[in-house]
Design a protein around this motif. Structure first.
Motif, PDB file in Angstrom:
ATOM      1  N   VAL A  35      75.697 -33.228  18.219  1.00 44.97           N
ATOM      2  CA  VAL A  35      75.505 -34.025  16.997  1.00 44.97           C
ATOM      3  C   VAL A  35      75.961 -35.455  17.226  1.00 44.97           C
ATOM      4  N   MET A  36      77.142 -35.631  17.798  1.00 48.42           N
ATOM      5  CA  MET A  36      77.656 -36.973  18.039  1.00 48.42           C
ATOM      6  C   MET A  36      76.807 -37.714  19.062  1.00 48.42           C
ATOM      7  N   THR A  37      76.317 -37.013  20.083  1.00 46.13           N
ATOM      8  CA  THR A  37      75.490 -37.663  21.099  1.00 46.13           C
ATOM      9  C   THR A  37      74.198 -38.203  20.510  1.00 46.13           C
ATOM     10  N   LEU A  56      80.608 -37.927  11.818  1.00 50.15           N
ATOM     11  CA  LEU A  56      81.956 -37.370  11.825  1.00 50.15           C
ATOM     12  C   LEU A  56      82.173 -36.455  10.633  1.00 50.15           C
ATOM     13  N   GLY A  57      81.538 -36.782   9.490  1.00 50.31           N
ATOM     14  CA  GLY A  57      81.628 -35.898   8.337  1.00 50.31           C
ATOM     15  C   GLY A  57      80.981 -34.552   8.603  1.00 50.31           C
ATOM     16  N   VAL A  58      79.815 -34.568   9.235  1.00 52.53           N
ATOM     17  CA  VAL A  58      79.138 -33.319   9.581  1.00 52.53           C
ATOM     18  C   VAL A  58      79.968 -32.517  10.580  1.00 52.53           C
ATOM     19  N   VAL A  59      80.442 -33.192  11.615  1.00 48.55           N
ATOM     20  CA  VAL A  59      81.249 -32.511  12.634  1.00 48.55           C
ATOM     21  C   VAL A  59      82.547 -31.976  12.028  1.00 48.55           C
ATOM     22  N   GLY A  60      83.144 -32.760  11.127  1.00 47.03           N
ATOM     23  CA  GLY A  60      84.396 -32.338  10.515  1.00 47.03           C
ATOM     24  C   GLY A  60      84.240 -31.083   9.680  1.00 47.03           C
ATOM     25  N   ILE A  61      83.190 -31.030   8.854  1.00 48.95           N
ATOM     26  CA  ILE A  61      82.995 -29.867   7.985  1.00 48.95           C
ATOM     27  C   ILE A  61      82.648 -28.625   8.798  1.00 48.95           C
ATOM     28  N   PHE A  62      81.678 -28.748   9.705  1.00 56.61           N
ATOM     29  CA  PHE A  62      81.293 -27.581  10.499  1.00 56.61           C
ATOM     30  C   PHE A  62      82.417 -27.154  11.444  1.00 56.61           C
ATOM     31  N   ALA A  66      87.680 -28.861   1.857  1.00 56.66           N
ATOM     32  CA  ALA A  66      87.211 -29.704   2.963  1.00 56.66           C
ATOM     33  C   ALA A  66      85.794 -30.188   2.722  1.00 56.66           C
ATOM     34  N   PHE A  67      84.936 -29.328   2.202  1.00 58.20           N
ATOM     35  CA  PHE A  67      83.567 -29.752   1.924  1.00 58.20           C
ATOM     36  C   PHE A  67      83.525 -30.785   0.810  1.00 58.20           C
ATOM     37  N   LEU A  68      84.295 -30.584  -0.259  1.00 61.37           N
ATOM     38  CA  LEU A  68      84.310 -31.543  -1.366  1.00 61.37           C
ATOM     39  C   LEU A  68      84.854 -32.892  -0.912  1.00 61.37           C
ATOM     40  N   ALA A  69      85.825 -32.874  -0.003  1.00 66.62           N
ATOM     41  CA  ALA A  69      86.411 -34.129   0.472  1.00 66.62           C
ATOM     42  C   ALA A  69      85.456 -34.904   1.373  1.00 66.62           C
ATOM     43  N   LEU A  70      84.595 -34.201   2.108  1.00 62.63           N
ATOM     44  CA  LEU A  70      83.709 -34.854   3.073  1.00 62.63           C
ATOM     45  C   LEU A  70      82.242 -34.744   2.705  1.00 62.63           C
ATOM     46  N   GLN A  71      81.945 -34.354   1.467  1.00 66.00           N
ATOM     47  CA  GLN A  71      80.549 -34.104   1.122  1.00 66.00           C
ATOM     48  C   GLN A  71      79.701 -35.373   1.169  1.00 66.00           C
ATOM     49  N   GLN A  73      80.012 -38.070   3.206  1.00 70.19           N
ATOM     50  CA  GLN A  73      79.663 -38.323   4.600  1.00 70.19           C
ATOM     51  C   GLN A  73      78.773 -37.221   5.150  1.00 70.19           C
ATOM     52  N   PHE A  74      78.975 -35.999   4.674  1.00 67.06           N
ATOM     53  CA  PHE A  74      78.154 -34.876   5.127  1.00 67.06           C
ATOM     54  C   PHE A  74      76.697 -35.074   4.742  1.00 67.06           C
ATOM     55  N   MET A  75      76.444 -35.481   3.501  1.00 68.69           N
ATOM     56  CA  MET A  75      75.074 -35.701   3.063  1.00 68.69           C
ATOM     57  C   MET A  75      74.449 -36.890   3.784  1.00 68.69           C
ATOM     58  N   LYS A  76      75.215 -37.945   4.027  1.00 69.49           N
ATOM     59  CA  LYS A  76      74.695 -39.081   4.779  1.00 69.49           C
ATOM     60  C   LYS A  76      74.343 -38.676   6.201  1.00 69.49           C
ATOM     61  N   GLY A  77      75.181 -37.813   6.785  1.00 71.41           N
ATOM     62  CA  GLY A  77      74.897 -37.371   8.147  1.00 71.41           C
ATOM     63  C   GLY A  77      73.655 -36.509   8.235  1.00 71.41           C
ATOM     64  N   LEU A  78      73.398 -35.693   7.201  1.00 65.96           N
ATOM     65  CA  LEU A  78      72.216 -34.846   7.230  1.00 65.96           C
ATOM     66  C   LEU A  78      70.947 -35.645   7.049  1.00 65.96           C
ATOM     67  N   THR A  79      71.009 -36.724   6.259  1.00 71.34           N
ATOM     68  CA  THR A  79      69.818 -37.525   5.989  1.00 71.34           C
ATOM     69  C   THR A  79      69.682 -38.710   6.923  1.00 71.34           C
ATOM     70  N   ALA A  80      70.634 -38.936   7.823  1.00 72.15           N
ATOM     71  CA  ALA A  80      70.540 -40.064   8.745  1.00 72.15           C
ATOM     72  C   ALA A  80      69.329 -39.912   9.649  1.00 72.15           C
ATOM     73  N   GLY A  81      68.528 -40.927   9.726  1.00 69.39           N
ATOM     74  CA  GLY A  81      67.352 -40.894  10.560  1.00 69.39           C
ATOM     75  C   GLY A  81      66.135 -40.283   9.909  1.00 69.39           C
ATOM     76  N   ALA A  82      66.299 -39.735   8.695  1.00 69.37           N
ATOM     77  CA  ALA A  82      65.137 -39.134   8.016  1.00 69.37           C
ATOM     78  C   ALA A  82      64.187 -40.195   7.488  1.00 69.37           C
ATOM     79  N   VAL A  83      64.733 -41.383   7.163  1.00 68.05           N
ATOM     80  CA  VAL A  83      63.916 -42.460   6.631  1.00 68.05           C
ATOM     81  C   VAL A  83      63.985 -43.625   7.611  1.00 68.05           C
ATOM     82  N   LYS A  84      62.870 -44.048   8.084  1.00 67.75           N
ATOM     83  CA  LYS A  84      62.796 -45.198   8.983  1.00 67.75           C
ATOM     84  C   LYS A  84      62.365 -46.413   8.199  1.00 67.75           C
ATOM     85  N   GLY A  85      62.962 -47.539   8.485  1.00 63.66           N
ATOM     86  CA  GLY A  85      62.574 -48.722   7.761  1.00 63.66           C
ATOM     87  C   GLY A  85      63.149 -49.966   8.400  1.00 63.66           C
TER      88      GLY A  85
END
Length: 295
Positions: free
Chosen positions: A175-177, A214-220, A276-281, A283-295
């Motif tokens: 994920v980080m790579t 980091l939010g995605v990695v932290g939660i998982f 943990a999920f509520l604290a990082l949600q 960043q977690f949502m941003k990490g899941l949607t990162a790269g989904a929209v190009k512009g």
């Protein structure tokens, strides 16, 4: 050129992927469907919370509404050492997640920004570790922990034996790579012109841009380490080294404890992951949607 007719105002696309008519009947079906979904997914959680705060005499009769509220289940759970098991779990997940993030960030930066011979092979080996179930790795891992190569230290019977094996996780590294590959190289080149080295670039430029990842990695990572059962089972030699997931098995076989005590301990095991999920949600949502929209 024909134009598409405008969409009818009396139709809408639901979140479930089908189109329905507006009106009282459609609204009623939608409400009933949502109630069923909430009951299916939230029902077990509500039953767990109610059972933890209620005296449970009959294991086959869990209710969604408590008749009486009591803290006796938690008191009995604390008397059986649940707080000690909870502290062990926090130590393992705290130090393990810290090491996992450090290893993931370092390995990802090397794989994303540097080219070296055998890099594809390294990625393949990292990916292959995700294909092996824990049961296959149990015996080799126990042998390695009993006599760590080079240093020849026995980690069986120590919390370090539960922490070190989770320091490297292929999912976090991948994920980080992939996220670091999307960071423009121009930012690092400008920093190098100003005299910054790799460590400073990583700390001041790359990591702030990797907060969603980091939010995605932290939660998982938190969930993976917190729910570990096989590893503590291999390492722990007495009850004082149990983590909470491993202690739940002991409470389940304790006929004197009862179902209420088991539900109270299960609720304590569930809350940290939810917090943990509520604290990082965000960043977690941003990490899941990162790269989904190009512009």
């Amino acid at each position: 050129m024909k134009t598409r007719p405008p969409a009818r105002a009396d139709r809408f696309d639901s979140a479930l992927g089908f189109t329905a008519q507006r009106g009282p009947v459609a609204r009623l079906i939608q409400i009933v469907l949502y109630v069923v979904l909430v009951a299916v997914f939230a029902g077990p959680l509500v039953a767990l919370m109610v059972g933890a705060f209620s005296p449970v005499a009959d294991p086959s009769r869990l209710t969604l509404w408590p008749e009486t509220l009591t803290l006796d289940n938690f008191t009995a759970a604390f008397d059986r050492g649940v707080l000690r098991y909870l502290a062990n779990s926090f130590i393992v997940v705290g130090l393990g997640l810290l090491l996992q993030i450090l290893v993931s960030v370092s390995a990802a930066y090397a794989l994303a920004r540097h080219r070296f011979p055998g890099m594809r092979l390294v990625l393949l080996l990292i990916l292959s570790t995700m294909m092996l179930p824990e049961e296959i790795l149990a015996i080799p891992l126990s042998l390695v922990l009993a006599d760590v190569p080079i240093v020849h230290v026995n980690l069986i019977g120590t919390l370090a034996g539960m922490i070190i094996p989770v320091a490297a996780w292929a999912f976090s590294i991948l994920v980080m790579t992939e996220f670091m590959k999307e960071i423009p190289l121009e930012l690092e080149e400008a920093a190098r012109i100003d005299g910054a080295g790799d460590l400073r670039i990583l700390w001041t430029i790359v990591l702030p841009l990797c907060r969603p990842a980091l939010g995605v990695v932290g939660i998982f990572g938190f969930t993976m380490i917190w729910d570990q059962y096989m590893l503590p089972l291999l390492v722990a030699q007495d009850a004082g080294q149990f983590t909470l997931p491993l202690a739940l098995r002991t409470l389940r076989t304790d006929e004197q404890a009862g179902l209420g005590v088991l539900l109270a301990a299960s609720l304590l095991a569930l809350l940290p992951s939810v917090i943990a999920f509520l604290a990082l949600q965000r960043q977690f949502m941003k990490g899941l949607t990162a790269g989904a929209v190009k512009g």
